[in-house]
Enzyme design. Structure first.
Site, PDB file in Angstrom:
ATOM      1  N   SER A  21       0.821  -1.213   0.000  1.00  0.00           N
ATOM      2  CA  SER A  21       0.000   0.000   0.000  1.00  0.00           C
ATOM      3  C   SER A  21       0.857   1.267   0.000  1.00  0.00           C
ATOM      4  O   SER A  21       1.849   1.363   0.726  1.00  0.00           O
ATOM      5  CB  SER A  21      -0.883  -0.020   1.248  1.00  0.00           C
ATOM      6  N   ASN A  69       9.124   8.859   4.259  1.00  0.00           N
ATOM      7  CA  ASN A  69       7.966   9.540   3.702  1.00  0.00           C
ATOM      8  C   ASN A  69       7.026  10.013   4.802  1.00  0.00           C
ATOM      9  O   ASN A  69       6.919   9.396   5.865  1.00  0.00           O
ATOM     10  CB  ASN A  69       7.229   8.640   2.686  1.00  0.00           C
ATOM     11  N   CYS A 130      -1.923   4.858  11.896  1.00  0.00           N
ATOM     12  CA  CYS A 130      -2.301   6.279  11.812  1.00  0.00           C
ATOM     13  C   CYS A 130      -2.527   6.855  13.211  1.00  0.00           C
ATOM     14  O   CYS A 130      -2.841   6.132  14.143  1.00  0.00           O
ATOM     15  CB  CYS A 130      -3.603   6.456  11.051  1.00  0.00           C
ATOM     16  N   ILE A 191       6.062  -5.263   8.285  1.00  0.00           N
ATOM     17  CA  ILE A 191       5.884  -4.093   9.133  1.00  0.00           C
ATOM     18  C   ILE A 191       5.545  -2.855   8.297  1.00  0.00           C
ATOM     19  O   ILE A 191       5.866  -2.797   7.111  1.00  0.00           O
ATOM     20  CB  ILE A 191       7.160  -3.779   9.958  1.00  0.00           C
ATOM     21  N   GLY A 243       9.154  -5.241   4.351  1.00  0.00           N
ATOM     22  CA  GLY A 243      10.131  -4.309   4.897  1.00  0.00           C
ATOM     23  C   GLY A 243      11.448  -4.517   4.181  1.00  0.00           C
ATOM     24  O   GLY A 243      12.216  -5.421   4.505  1.00  0.00           O
TER      25      GLY A 243
HETATM   26  C1  LIG Z   1       5.462   6.539  -0.094  1.00  0.00           C
HETATM   27  C2  LIG Z   1       4.880   5.496   0.810  1.00  0.00           C
HETATM   28  C3  LIG Z   1       3.512   5.521   1.124  1.00  0.00           C
HETATM   29  C4  LIG Z   1       2.952   4.561   1.972  1.00  0.00           C
HETATM   30  N1  LIG Z   1       1.608   4.587   2.234  1.00  0.00           N
HETATM   31  C5  LIG Z   1       1.041   3.617   3.011  1.00  0.00           C
HETATM   32  C6  LIG Z   1      -0.369   3.572   3.235  1.00  0.00           C
HETATM   33  O1  LIG Z   1      -1.145   4.384   2.709  1.00  0.00           O
HETATM   34  N2  LIG Z   1      -0.852   2.596   4.071  1.00  0.00           N
HETATM   35  C7  LIG Z   1      -0.034   1.651   4.656  1.00  0.00           C
HETATM   36  O2  LIG Z   1      -0.506   0.783   5.381  1.00  0.00           O
HETATM   37  N3  LIG Z   1       1.311   1.648   4.410  1.00  0.00           N
HETATM   38  C8  LIG Z   1       1.853   2.607   3.623  1.00  0.00           C
HETATM   39  N4  LIG Z   1       3.212   2.581   3.376  1.00  0.00           N
HETATM   40  C9  LIG Z   1       4.043   1.530   3.992  1.00  0.00           C
HETATM   41  C10 LIG Z   1       4.322   0.376   3.010  1.00  0.00           C
HETATM   42  O3  LIG Z   1       3.120  -0.234   2.581  1.00  0.00           O
HETATM   43  C11 LIG Z   1       5.254  -0.681   3.671  1.00  0.00           C
HETATM   44  O4  LIG Z   1       4.645  -1.163   4.848  1.00  0.00           O
HETATM   45  C12 LIG Z   1       6.613  -0.107   4.062  1.00  0.00           C
HETATM   46  O5  LIG Z   1       7.054   0.822   3.096  1.00  0.00           O
HETATM   47  C13 LIG Z   1       7.682  -1.199   4.240  1.00  0.00           C
HETATM   48  O6  LIG Z   1       7.923  -1.907   3.037  1.00  0.00           O
HETATM   49  P1  LIG Z   1       9.147  -1.537   2.026  1.00  0.00           P
HETATM   50  O7  LIG Z   1      10.383  -1.431   2.881  1.00  0.00           O
HETATM   51  O8  LIG Z   1       9.177  -2.647   1.045  1.00  0.00           O
HETATM   52  O9  LIG Z   1       8.815  -0.215   1.432  1.00  0.00           O
HETATM   53  C14 LIG Z   1       3.786   3.538   2.534  1.00  0.00           C
HETATM   54  C15 LIG Z   1       5.154   3.519   2.200  1.00  0.00           C
HETATM   55  C16 LIG Z   1       5.704   4.452   1.358  1.00  0.00           C
HETATM   56  C17 LIG Z   1       7.180   4.370   1.030  1.00  0.00           C
END
Ligand SMILES: Cc1cc2nc3c(=O)[nH]c(=O)nc-3n(C[C@H](O)[C@H](O)[C@H](O)COP(=O)(O)O)c2cc1C
Length: 302
Positions: A21, A69, A130, A191, A243
């Site tokens: 997401s 972010n 949130c 996470i 993650g």
């Molecule tokens: C730009 C951005 C926006 C995100 N928006 C959401 C969101 O709307 N809802 C949510 O549950 N997680 C959100 N996340 C978290 C990601 O879904 C994910 O949990 C987190 O980035 C860890 O995974 P990654 O290291 O592969 O990015 C967001 C992450 C990023 C980088």
């Protein structure tokens, strides 16, 4: 060919890869690069009851091995998602997972009760990271009682499988995981991002307008693997791990730690075609290592 089908907590997928997401919008941009039907699932942007503009810029920054972010849940609101975004995704043969967010416990319930009208939703993912406005901005996901209240309310309002997405910004993630399981969560996802900060040494001010942001990407992978490992020992419902996953090998690590499926987030910005590449890379890795069914890997490191 390895059997990659994944059937967890009522969520059926052709393979265990879900785009995370907030990193794939509602699928439109990504669909111009590859066929979304290749994906096990797509977790769309965090959706709130009303449209939200999110936080002021700057709200994204790069860090060594990751990104920060503070987008602040910019989204068009549940009505537009149900009428415009989900119908677009119905042309693809993939599990569509709606990520929902709220600023009060009641808001989660009001969104959840509208979901059973959507024809093509496979599951709802609750973002409990949130801020809870009524509790002074403290995240729902740091208090086991509050996390459980959100999960049981959502569970009572929809027939969809409920995924509780946990925040790592806690002392003991297993406490929150157990509370969500007891409240009826079908699946856990972990996470979310790690609360962090960058200071611009020239302006001597925080770099992001919001001050803090969430760290994601390779920098958080060992932390996430540790939390998936601990959670897998504490609960009996399935786990979706994420993650910092950037390669098929990273994904294997999460499966071995106890995840049954995984999500990829930040890598989508760095390489928007990462998803199909990781799916075929995983198939190759399994072939090379004599793995006939992806399920053989789940929790195998314990
Ligand atoms: C730009 C951005 C926006 C995100 N928006 C959401 C969101 O709307 N809802 C949510 O549950 N997680 C959100 N996340 C978290 C990601 O879904 C994910 O949990 C987190 O980035 C860890 O995974 P990654 O290291 O592969 O990015 C967001 C992450 C990023 C980088």
């Amino acid at each position: 060919m390895t059997n990659m089908t994944t059937n967890i907590g009522g969520l059926k997928m052709k393979n265990p890869l879900i785009t995370a997401s907030g990193t794939c919008g509602y699928g439109r941009e990504m669909s111009e690069l590859f066929d979304l039907s290749l994906l096990g699932g797509i977790a769309v942007k965090g959706t709130t009851l009303e449209p939200r503009l999110g936080n002021p810029p700057p709200r994204i920054a790069e860090t060594p091995s990751g990104m920060l972010n503070s987008v602040g849940l910019q989204n068009p609101g549940i009505e537009a998602v149900l009428t415009k975004e989900l119908p677009f995704l119905s042309q693809f043969d993939t599990a569509v997972i709606l990520n929902i967010a709220g600023h009060s416990i009641e808001e989660y319930g009001l969104i959840a009760e509208r979901l059973d009208s959507a024809a093509n939703l496979a599951a709802v993912e609750i973002n409990i990271s949130c801020p809870n406005v009524k509790a002074g901005g403290m995240s729902f996901g740091v208090d086991p009682k509050v996390a459980a209240q959100v999960v049981s309310l959502v569970k009572s309002k929809t027939k969809l499988p409920v995924i509780a997405k946990l925040t790592p910004n806690v002392t003991d993630i297993t406490e929150i995981a157990k509370a969500c399981e007891a409240a009826g969560a079908d699946i856990l996802a972990l996470i979310n991002t790690v609360l962090s900060m960058i200071i611009d040494i020239e302006t001597r001010r925080p770099l992001l307008a919001n001050g803090f942001g969430g760290l994601s990407g390779p920098a958080i992978k060992p932390l996430a693997v540790r939390m998936v490992w601990q959670t897998a020992q504490a609960v009996s419902i399935p786990i979706i791990g994420m993650g910092g996953i950037s390669t098929a090998e990273d994904a294997v690590e999460f499966l071995l730690a106890g995840a049954s499926a995984f999500q990829i987030g930040s890598i989508n910005f760095h390489n928007p075609c990462a998803a199909p590449q990781i799916i075929s890379g995983l198939d190759r890795w399994c072939d090379d290592h004599g793995v006939k069914n992806i399920a053989e890997l789940i929790g195998a490191a314990h």
